[in-house]
Design a protein around this motif. Structure first.
Motif: not given
Length: 308
Positions: A183-187
Motif C-alpha cells: 500500500a505504501v509502495l503504491s502511494v
C-alpha cells in the motif's frame, strides 16, 4: 538460576513499588510549596517513546501557561541503563534545570499521580497551533543535533522535492489497522508518475523489513535513508534497545527531517505526528487511522486526511 532470577525480579519490583509510593505520597506537599513560588517542578518516569514523551511535555507546558507557573521538567526512563535521562538532554525546557537549586520535584508515572483537584485534560485541549507556540516559547533542542539536521537537509534535500514516508512497523497494530508494504509502495509510485520535478523520498521507519522492501522496489537514487539500527523482530526499539540515548536521538532527528519535507505520508505514530508541531504548514496524508480510543493529539487533527 531461573528461580534466582524470579526472586530477584520480585524483590526489585517490590522496591520500585515502595520507592514510587513514597515519592507520590510527598507530591501534594511539594506541589503546594512550589505553587506558592510560581513553579511547577515535575520528574516524569516514562517508558514511552520519544513522540509520546514530547506530547507529555506539551501538556505540562499548557498547564503552566494556564496557571501562570514556571515549568521545570525532568524525564527519566527507569528501565534503561544507557541514556536513561537522555530525553531531557535533547529536549530542554526553559528555564533549564539547575542541579544546584534546592527545588524539589513531584514524581509521576501518569498525571493522576499528581492528585490535582481538577481532571488532567490538557491532551484534549491541545491544538497544532498551540503546540507550536509552546515549542517556540519553552523548548530548546540540543544545538549539536539541530546543526546535524540542518547539514543533512542541505546535503540531501537541496534541489529536490522531498516527500517524507514514515512507516511505524512495530507495536502499533493494537492502536491502528496494519498497513501493508504494498500500500505504501503504491502511494510512492503514484507520486513518481505525477511528479514534474526532481523527486526523492525521505524514508523513516523503525522496521528494517520495510526499509529492505522499499530498496528492492524503488531506485536507490530516489531514496534518502539514514543509516541506523532498526527493529528486525517486530519489537519496539524504545523498549527492546538498551541504548535509550541513541533511540531518542535518532527519533528526534527523524521527526525534524520529516517536518522539513514538502509532504508527508505516514502511518499512525505520535513521532511523525509531532513533525506537524515543528511545521504546522506541512501537508500530511495518513495511511491508516488510529482506532477511536487512541485518537489523541496530534493525530486526531490528521485522520481526516487518511489515504487508505
Amino acid at each position: 538460576m531461573r528461580k534466582l532470577k524470579i526472586a530477584y525480579s520480585r524483590v526489585f519490583n517490590f522496591l520500585i513499588y515502595r520507592y514510587f509510593k513514597l515519592r507520590f505520597k510527598k507530591n501534594k506537599e511539594i506541589l503546594a510549596k512550589n505553587f506558592e513560588n510560581g513553579k511547577f517542578a515535575i520528574e516524569v518516569f516514562s517508558k514511552m517513546g520519544f513522540g509520546a514523551n514530547l506530547i507529555w511535555v506539551l501538556e505540562i507546558l499548557a498547564f503552566c501557561e494556564e496557571k501562570n507557573l514556571t515549568p521545570y521538567i525532568k524525564f527519566r526512563n527507569p528501565s534503561k541503563r544507557i541514556g536513561a535521562t537522555s530525553f531531557s538532554e535533547l529536549v530542554k525546557v526553559q528555564p533549564e534545570n539547575s542541579e544546584k537549586t534546592s527545588l524539589k520535584y513531584a514524581a509521576i508515572r501518569n498525571f493522576s499521580n499528581l492528585s490535582l483537584p481538577d481532571p488532567w485534560n490538557y491532551n484534549a485541549r491541545l491544538t497544532i497551533e498551540r503546540a507550536n507556540f509552546l515549542v517556540k516559547k519553552y523548548i530548546k533542542l540540543n544545538i549539536q543535533l539541530f546543526h546535524e539536521v540542518n547539514t543533512f537537509e542541505t546535503l540531501n534535500f537541496k534541489e529536490y522535492t522531498v516527500i517524507g514516508i514514515h512507516y511505524r512497523g512495530t507495536d502499533k497494530i493494537t492502536e491502528a489497522p496494519a498497513v501493508h508494504y504494498d500500500a505504501v509502495l503504491s502511494v510512492m509510485q503514484q507520486e513518481i508518475k505525477k511528479s514534474k520535478n526532481k523527486l526523492k523520498f525521505f524514508i523513516a521507519s523503525d522496521d528494517q523489513g520495510f526499509i529492505d522492501f522499499v530498496r528492492n522496489n524503488i531506485p536507490e537514487s530516489a531514496l534518502i535513508i539514514r543509516s541506523l539500527k532498526r527493529s528486525g523482530n517486530g519489537k519496539p526499539i524504545h523498549i527492546s534497545f538498551r541504548d535509550y540515548k541513541a533511540v531518542n536521538r535518532e527519533a528526534l532527528i527523524d521527526c525534524l527531517l520529516l517536518s522539513k519535507c514538502s509532504k508527508l505520508y505516514k502511518t499512525a505514530s505520535i513521532l511523525s505526528g509531532c513533525s506537524v508541531i515543528f511545521n504546522p504548514q506541512l501537508e500530511v496524508e495518513m495511511l491508516n487511522e488510529p482506532y477511536p480510543e487512541y485518537r489523541f493529539f496530534p493525530e486526531k487533527f490528521l485522520i481526516s486526511k487518511s489515504k487508505i
